[in-house]
Enzyme design. Structure first.
Site, PDB file in Angstrom:
ATOM      1  N   ASP A  37      10.728 -79.378 -73.505  1.00 54.60           N
ATOM      2  CA  ASP A  37      11.688 -78.280 -73.513  1.00 54.60           C
ATOM      3  C   ASP A  37      13.017 -78.703 -74.129  1.00 54.60           C
ATOM      4  OD1 ASP A  37       9.737 -76.859 -72.299  1.00 54.60           O
ATOM      5  OD2 ASP A  37      10.714 -76.676 -70.348  1.00 54.60           O
ATOM      6  N   ASP A  41      31.351 -74.921 -56.198  1.00 52.13           N
ATOM      7  CA  ASP A  41      31.725 -75.908 -57.215  1.00 52.13           C
ATOM      8  C   ASP A  41      31.724 -75.301 -58.608  1.00 52.13           C
ATOM      9  OD1 ASP A  41      32.175 -78.008 -55.539  1.00 52.13           O
ATOM     10  OD2 ASP A  41      30.184 -78.895 -55.773  1.00 52.13           O
ATOM     11  N   THR A  56      14.482 -71.586 -65.452  1.00 54.03           N
ATOM     12  CA  THR A  56      13.690 -72.744 -65.022  1.00 54.03           C
ATOM     13  C   THR A  56      14.447 -74.050 -65.204  1.00 54.03           C
ATOM     14  OG1 THR A  56      12.668 -72.870 -67.220  1.00 54.03           O
ATOM     15  CG2 THR A  56      11.511 -71.585 -65.543  1.00 54.03           C
ATOM     16  N   ALA A  57      15.738 -73.980 -65.518  1.00 53.65           N
ATOM     17  CA  ALA A  57      16.524 -75.186 -65.779  1.00 53.65           C
ATOM     18  C   ALA A  57      17.547 -75.408 -64.662  1.00 53.65           C
ATOM     19  CB  ALA A  57      17.192 -75.062 -67.150  1.00 53.65           C
ATOM     20  N   TYR A  58      18.821 -75.477 -65.007  1.00 51.21           N
ATOM     21  CA  TYR A  58      19.880 -75.796 -64.044  1.00 51.21           C
ATOM     22  C   TYR A  58      19.923 -74.764 -62.926  1.00 51.21           C
ATOM     23  CZ  TYR A  58      24.497 -77.616 -62.646  1.00 51.21           C
ATOM     24  OH  TYR A  58      25.545 -78.172 -61.971  1.00 51.21           O
ATOM     25  N   SER A  59      19.702 -73.508 -63.250  1.00 54.53           N
ATOM     26  CA  SER A  59      19.734 -72.459 -62.237  1.00 54.53           C
ATOM     27  C   SER A  59      18.669 -72.681 -61.178  1.00 54.53           C
ATOM     28  CB  SER A  59      19.542 -71.096 -62.896  1.00 54.53           C
ATOM     29  OG  SER A  59      19.462 -70.061 -61.936  1.00 54.53           O
ATOM     30  N   SER A 117      17.384 -75.555 -60.296  1.00 54.67           N
ATOM     31  CA  SER A 117      17.801 -76.713 -59.500  1.00 54.67           C
ATOM     32  C   SER A 117      18.865 -76.342 -58.478  1.00 54.67           C
ATOM     33  CB  SER A 117      18.340 -77.814 -60.414  1.00 54.67           C
ATOM     34  OG  SER A 117      17.359 -78.235 -61.336  1.00 54.67           O
TER      35      SER A 117
END
Length: 383
Positions: free
Chosen positions: A218, A345, A356-359, A361
């Site tokens: 990815d 934060d 499917t990435a930072y969000s 997590s």
């Protein structure tokens, strides 16, 4: 004419010589070594006069013809779009993007390029500068890359002189001691405040690349998309899953011939099915004056020529507290109307692709790429 002088003339004129009864005869073609047995001649070896190594060439992308754009049509029975290339306007220039430092991926790129050259001789191979420096000697065909210029590293390109990924500016970092009342501004040279060197609005990739082929995971696909972050239109991207994560890769490497033929519309009448993924159009504006584009002003001051007014983000945009030691209050407005306030934060504004990435997590949901929605995901929220 003596034998030595005749032999030199034969080499120069690409003649071949043979012995027979002590007489030298000239025949066009190859050198025949022989010796005499009685009155007969016996041939013992044949070899070419000379051979030359294949000349491996690296050309510049500016020499290529302009970009060809396919046609996209909606399908009543599917959410996927139907992509087709107009007659006599098949893609000519294909950009190969690979995952770095993986031998299997390197071999795959070489094999794919050779297949393109043999099956589609009219197509041109484009490589990123560092990949061109690494691989162009592997090909018996010319490959194209960015030409040297004052804004780029001189050839030969290396990882050190021309990094693969955009790098922040190398200006010295000067910071004030952080205090509770100190809020760093965008224009200060603090870590994370630098403008990344993404391609400009008139980058050669934007006007020359017809098709992209990505070899990796990815991250490789996102890197390919970032090369077109300053233009509205991205060429079709053929992704081969060869990395650690495979949310975005559609094809396995073993099916690369079928994948390329399908993309070119050769396996079914009317073209092929494609999934169009949305991107975020991101601008940076002053709080006090909404018409003041801070990003454009910054680039004009740096002498960037035609300045960018916005970026296109494939995954997400992150608002973070930066050097602040405490949580921040982030208010979200849509059309000047307050939507919500988060004490956290930071805040992630994500596309369905970025879900499917930072969000993910940070505890966000997963959206299908065809869903027309955006995600707001707080980072470590307190309320």
């Amino acid at each position: 004419m003596n034998l030595r002088a005749w032999g030199m003339a034969a080499s120069w004129n690409m003649w071949a010589v043979s012995w027979k009864n002590g007489v030298v005869y000239g025949t066009r073609g190859k050198l025949v070594s022989s010796f005499r047995i009685g009155m007969a001649t016996r041939v013992v070896g044949v070899r070419s006069f000379s051979t030359s190594a294949v000349r491996r060439r690296l050309k510049w992308i500016e020499e290529l013809e302009g970009r060809r754009i396919p046609r996209y049509d909606r399908s009543p029975e599917s959410k996927l779009l139907n992509m087709s290339w107009r007659e006599n306007e098949k893609p000519r220039n294909i950009l190969l993007i690979k995952k770095p430092n993986v031998e299997a991926v390197k071999r795959a790129v070489v094999e794919f390029a050779k297949h393109v050259n043999e099956t589609y001789p009219g197509m041109n191979i484009i490589l990123e500068p560092d990949v061109a420096a690494e691989l162009h000697s592997e090909f018996e065909l010319p490959v194209y890359s960015l030409s040297p210029s004052p804004a780029r590293s001189p050839f030969p390109y290396t990882i050190e002189t021309f990094p693969r990924t955009p790098q922040p500016s190398s200006s010295p970092i000067t910071s004030k001691p952080p205090t509770l009342s100190y809020v760093p501004s965008f224009n200060e040279n603090l870590p994370g405040n630098e403008l990344h060197e993404l391609p400009g609005v008139d980058h050669p990739y934007h006007s020359k690349v017809d098709l992209i082929a990505a070899f990796g995971g990815d991250g490789t696909i996102l890197h390919a998309a970032s090369l077109f972050a300053t233009t509205r239109s991205v060429p079709p991207l053929l992704a081969f899953s060869m990395g650690t994560l495979g949310f975005l890769g559609e094809w396995k490497w073993r099916d690369y011939k079928l994948g390329l033929a399908t993309t070119l519309g050769e396996t079914q009448a009317g073209g092929c099915k494609v999934l169009r993924r949305g991107r975020l159009n991101v601008g940076l504006y002053s709080v006090r004056d909404e018409t003041r584009n801070v990003l454009m002003e910054e680039e004009v001051n740096r002498g960037q020529g035609k300045a960018r007014t916005s970026w296109h983000a494939m995954n997400e945009v992150v608002l973070h507290r930066g050097l602040q030691a405490h949580l921040v209050n982030l208010s979200v407005y849509i059309n000047r109307k307050l939507l919500t306030t988060a004490v956290a934060d930071g805040l992630i504004l994500s596309t369905p692709t970025g879900s499917t990435a930072y969000s993910l997590s940070s505890g966000g949901p997963v959206l299908h790429p065809s869903v027309k929605a955006l995600l707001l995901t707080p980072i470590c929220p307190a309320a």
